[in-house]
Motif scaffolding. Structure first.
Motif, PDB file in Angstrom:
ATOM      1  N   ILE A 136       0.840  -1.198   0.000  1.00  0.00           N
ATOM      2  CA  ILE A 136       0.000   0.000   0.000  1.00  0.00           C
ATOM      3  C   ILE A 136       0.878   1.251   0.000  1.00  0.00           C
ATOM      4  O   ILE A 136       1.880   1.311   0.714  1.00  0.00           O
ATOM      5  N   THR A 137       0.515   2.247  -0.795  1.00  0.00           N
ATOM      6  CA  THR A 137       1.274   3.496  -0.856  1.00  0.00           C
ATOM      7  C   THR A 137       0.744   4.489   0.183  1.00  0.00           C
ATOM      8  O   THR A 137      -0.326   4.283   0.766  1.00  0.00           O
ATOM      9  N   HIS A 138       1.485   5.562   0.378  1.00  0.00           N
ATOM     10  CA  HIS A 138       0.970   6.676   1.169  1.00  0.00           C
ATOM     11  C   HIS A 138      -0.276   7.235   0.472  1.00  0.00           C
ATOM     12  O   HIS A 138      -0.405   7.167  -0.751  1.00  0.00           O
ATOM     13  N   GLY A 139      -1.183   7.765   1.268  1.00  0.00           N
ATOM     14  CA  GLY A 139      -2.382   8.375   0.707  1.00  0.00           C
ATOM     15  C   GLY A 139      -2.209   9.881   0.572  1.00  0.00           C
ATOM     16  O   GLY A 139      -1.792  10.550   1.525  1.00  0.00           O
ATOM     17  N   ILE A 140      -2.499  10.432  -0.595  1.00  0.00           N
ATOM     18  CA  ILE A 140      -2.379  11.866  -0.853  1.00  0.00           C
ATOM     19  C   ILE A 140      -3.772  12.472  -0.974  1.00  0.00           C
ATOM     20  O   ILE A 140      -4.639  11.946  -1.667  1.00  0.00           O
ATOM     21  N   ASP A 141      -3.985  13.600  -0.288  1.00  0.00           N
ATOM     22  CA  ASP A 141      -5.267  14.308  -0.394  1.00  0.00           C
ATOM     23  C   ASP A 141      -5.359  14.958  -1.766  1.00  0.00           C
ATOM     24  O   ASP A 141      -4.668  15.938  -2.056  1.00  0.00           O
ATOM     25  N   GLN A 142      -6.203  14.428  -2.630  1.00  0.00           N
ATOM     26  CA  GLN A 142      -6.350  14.950  -3.985  1.00  0.00           C
ATOM     27  C   GLN A 142      -7.416  16.039  -4.093  1.00  0.00           C
ATOM     28  O   GLN A 142      -7.620  16.587  -5.167  1.00  0.00           O
TER      29      GLN A 142
END
Length: 419
Positions: free
Chosen positions: A243-249
């Motif tokens: 799982i990757t880091h989550g970025i606020d899009q």
């Protein structure tokens, strides 16, 4: 009967956070990148998935999750292993050795061959072992024999090979291989047994790594996410689910702080007559839509499964992690994380045997001003003929009442995220 999952998967998870703190840093602020973008670590999503799996499937072992002893002290890594599987030093070493397992030293009991010393002790350690024996110990006379066992000419070989070399005239003995031939160690059988076991303990710490690894692979979270074990045994398992880091899009939310009050007086207050209760603060993000990318490659643990004869990634495991990825954050509802919930799961499963590699979906998924989740870039990639022929199925889970999604792939199977 359980079946092994062999396909590869790419996808993403979108987490909606409204007046919440999905993943705080050590100052209790929502995490931010140097450019000011709000993000969450992969650990935040993994924790919520593990928590969901532990609660939703109580019969499954979840190893990398905090547990406490009867005194409410968090268990160490080795204590957690012992709690789940018992003392690893009493696990019946070598009982599950197969004919194809390789060793440097073998025991023939008159009927069958078993293996000892899967690894050689270092010559310096062997020298120290015999030096530390009492001066009157009869075991000291066997040093020259064991020097040959760990010498440069000795060979690692399978139990089956040694068994094939045994003849009807052979009696109980300890054996090693040199230049492809059986060599016997002279000495009293009980003395040889003592030294062989102690040297094996010197190399392995008295633990059969094969059994140890097999036990770890019986844990659902390790079959999914892998793990690093740095305790009595050192193991590193590259998990299938990454799982990757989550970025606020969404990028329009604001971080704010608010004061909160405790109903209790601060015990450190110097003025004993003070009637003020303790004040504090908490920080939250007004709105965010975090996009975590993920991939599943069941072949990541295939070597460990083969070596330990442990459990491979199962079809049922994948169904459970899919449930955790689509429900785990919503399920974990703490004071700080209240308002953070699963918004969308995109699942792209490749055909069995496909070696196609897809880019991370994190930057491809956009969240528009009206909060619509736009999958157009992902759909464009999946529609390319040389990619589409590798795709077995595309699934999208979201709540169509609460969430708007644009650019859905034409072949996608859409279902409610709460099912």
């Amino acid at each position: 009967m359980p079946s092994t999952f062999t396909s590869r998967v790419f996808g993403c998870v979108v987490i909606k956070s409204i007046n919440s703190n999905y993943n705080a840093d050590f100052t209790h602020q929502p995490r931010t990148l140097p450019d000011g973008s709000v993000y969450a670590t992969d650990k935040a999503l993994k924790y919520s998935v593990r928590n969901y799996l532990k609660k939703a499937y109580p019969d499954e072992k979840i190893f990398y999750f905090k547990s406490v002893d009867p005194n409410f002290k968090p268990r160490t890594l080795d204590e957690s292993y012992k709690f789940n599987f018992g003392d690893p030093k009493k696990a019946g070493k070598k009982l599950n050795s197969t004919a194809e397992d390789k060793f440097f030293l073998f025991k023939y009991d008159g009927v069958s061959v078993s293996g000892l010393l899967s690894d050689k002790p270092k010559s310096a350690a062997l020298k120290k072992y015999f030096k530390d024996l009492p001066e009157d110990s009869d075991l000291k006379t066997l040093k020259s024999s064991f020097d040959k066992v760990v010498g440069k000419k000795s060979e690692q070989q399978t139990i089956a090979f040694v068994q094939s070399k045994i003849t009807e005239d052979d009696e109980e003995s300890y054996l090693f291989i040199e230049n492809g031939n059986l060599q016997k160690i002279d000495g009293a059988f009980t003395d040889l047994e003592t030294i062989a076991n102690e040297l094996d303990n010197m190399v392995t710490g008295g633990i059969d790594k094969k059994i140890f690894l097999s036990n770890l692979l019986s844990c659902l979270d390790i079959r999914l996410f892998g793990g690093t074990y740095a305790g009595q045994v050192n193991l590193s398992i590259h998990g299938p689910v990454q799982i990757t880091h989550g970025i606020d899009q969404y990028r329009k939310g604001q971080i704010y702080s608010e004061q909160i009050m405790s109903p209790f007086r601060n015990p450190g207050e110097k003025n004993v007559d003070s009637t003020m209760t303790t004040l504090g603060s908490q920080s939250k993000l007004s709105e965010g839509h975090y996009v975590h990318g993920f991939s599943i490659n069941p072949h990541n643990i295939s070597d460990h499964v083969t070596l330990s004869e442990g459990t491979a990634l199962q079809d049922e495991d994948v169904l459970k992690v899919k449930a955790g990825l689509s429900r785990g954050v919503t399920f974990y509802d703490s004071a700080a994380k209240s308002g953070s919930e699963n918004e969308l799961l995109l699942w792209v499963q490749l055909k069995e045997g496909s070696m196609l590699v897809l880019p991370s979906f994190v930057e491809l998924v956009k969240v528009q001003n009206d909060r619509t989740i736009d999958l157009s870039s992902v759909s464009e990639i999946l529609a390319r003929p040389h990619i589409a022929k590798h795709v077995e199925k595309v699934e999208i889970n979201y709540d169509q009442t609460a969430t708007k999604v644009a650019g859905i792939p034409a072949s996608a199977i859409v279902s409610d995220i709460n099912q």
